[in-house]
Design a protein around this motif. Structure first.
Motif, PDB file in Angstrom:
ATOM      1  N   THR A   1       0.833  -1.210   0.000  1.00 51.58           N
ATOM      2  CA  THR A   1       0.000   0.000   0.000  1.00 51.58           C
ATOM      3  C   THR A   1       0.858   1.245   0.000  1.00 51.58           C
TER       4      THR A   1
ATOM      5  N   PRO B   1      -5.235   2.677  -0.923  1.00 54.58           N
ATOM      6  CA  PRO B   1      -5.825   2.430   0.399  1.00 54.58           C
ATOM      7  C   PRO B   1      -6.442   1.035   0.498  1.00 54.58           C
ATOM      8  N   VAL B   2      -6.580   0.566   1.717  1.00 52.97           N
ATOM      9  CA  VAL B   2      -7.276  -0.694   2.011  1.00 52.97           C
ATOM     10  C   VAL B   2      -8.368  -0.351   3.011  1.00 52.97           C
ATOM     11  N   ALA B   3      -9.613  -0.670   2.683  1.00 54.00           N
ATOM     12  CA  ALA B   3     -10.729  -0.345   3.577  1.00 54.00           C
ATOM     13  C   ALA B   3     -10.799  -1.298   4.762  1.00 54.00           C
ATOM     14  N   SER B   4     -10.536  -2.588   4.513  1.00 50.64           N
ATOM     15  CA  SER B   4     -10.627  -3.563   5.603  1.00 50.64           C
ATOM     16  C   SER B   4      -9.864  -4.836   5.271  1.00 50.64           C
ATOM     17  N   PHE B   5      -9.511  -5.552   6.313  1.00 49.45           N
ATOM     18  CA  PHE B   5      -8.946  -6.894   6.189  1.00 49.45           C
ATOM     19  C   PHE B   5      -9.956  -7.845   6.800  1.00 49.45           C
TER      20      PHE B   5
ATOM     21  N   THR C   1      -4.147 -10.026  13.535  1.00 44.01           N
ATOM     22  CA  THR C   1      -3.929  -8.570  13.560  1.00 44.01           C
ATOM     23  C   THR C   1      -3.534  -8.056  14.932  1.00 44.01           C
TER      24      THR C   1
ATOM     25  N   LEU D   1      -0.418  -2.014  11.255  1.00 45.71           N
ATOM     26  CA  LEU D   1      -1.671  -1.706  10.551  1.00 45.71           C
ATOM     27  C   LEU D   1      -1.882  -0.200  10.421  1.00 45.71           C
TER      28      LEU D   1
ATOM     29  N   THR E   1      -0.619   1.647   7.242  1.00 47.45           N
ATOM     30  CA  THR E   1      -1.231   1.411   5.936  1.00 47.45           C
ATOM     31  C   THR E   1      -1.480   2.740   5.239  1.00 47.45           C
TER      32      THR E   1
ATOM     33  N   THR F   1      -5.797   3.620   8.578  1.00 52.96           N
ATOM     34  CA  THR F   1      -5.876   2.278   9.159  1.00 52.96           C
ATOM     35  C   THR F   1      -7.140   1.573   8.700  1.00 52.96           C
ATOM     36  N   PRO F   2      -7.016   0.371   8.137  1.00 55.41           N
ATOM     37  CA  PRO F   2      -8.206  -0.359   7.706  1.00 55.41           C
ATOM     38  C   PRO F   2      -8.978  -0.932   8.888  1.00 55.41           C
ATOM     39  N   ALA F   3     -10.263  -1.153   8.699  1.00 57.30           N
ATOM     40  CA  ALA F   3     -11.068  -1.857   9.702  1.00 57.30           C
ATOM     41  C   ALA F   3     -10.700  -3.340   9.629  1.00 57.30           C
TER      42      ALA F   3
END
Length: 80
Positions: free
Chosen positions: A15, A21-25, A31, A38, A41, A45-47
């Motif tokens: 990233t 961006p990353v919305a969520s893992f 985690t 995290l 990122t 920070t993703p959810a």
């Protein structure tokens, strides 16, 4: 889906390298081991989406305290 801490590390690095961006893992039971990573990122920070029925090998390092650890680090958690 990223299951293990090593997978999450790779994605966070990507990233930042390619600036996406990353919305969520999802299914990311490890985690709790890397909350500070995290937060690095790109784009925020993703959810973290956690699921009650983890039956895969990577779930063995999981913990029932994952939501608490992440919340204490200011990371949004989604329970399913």
């Amino acid at each position: 889906h990223c299951y293990e801490a090593v997978d999450l590390d790779r994605i966070v690095r990507l990233t930042n390298e390619f600036e996406f961006p990353v919305a969520s893992f999802h299914h990311a039971g490890e985690t709790y081991l890397i909350p500070e990573l995290l937060k690095k990122t790109w784009g925020g920070t993703p959810a973290i989406a956690l699921f009650a029925s983890n039956f895969r090998r990577e779930a063995y390092r999981g913990s029932e305290f994952v939501p608490r650890v992440l919340a204490e680090h200011g990371i949004d958690v989604v329970m399913k």
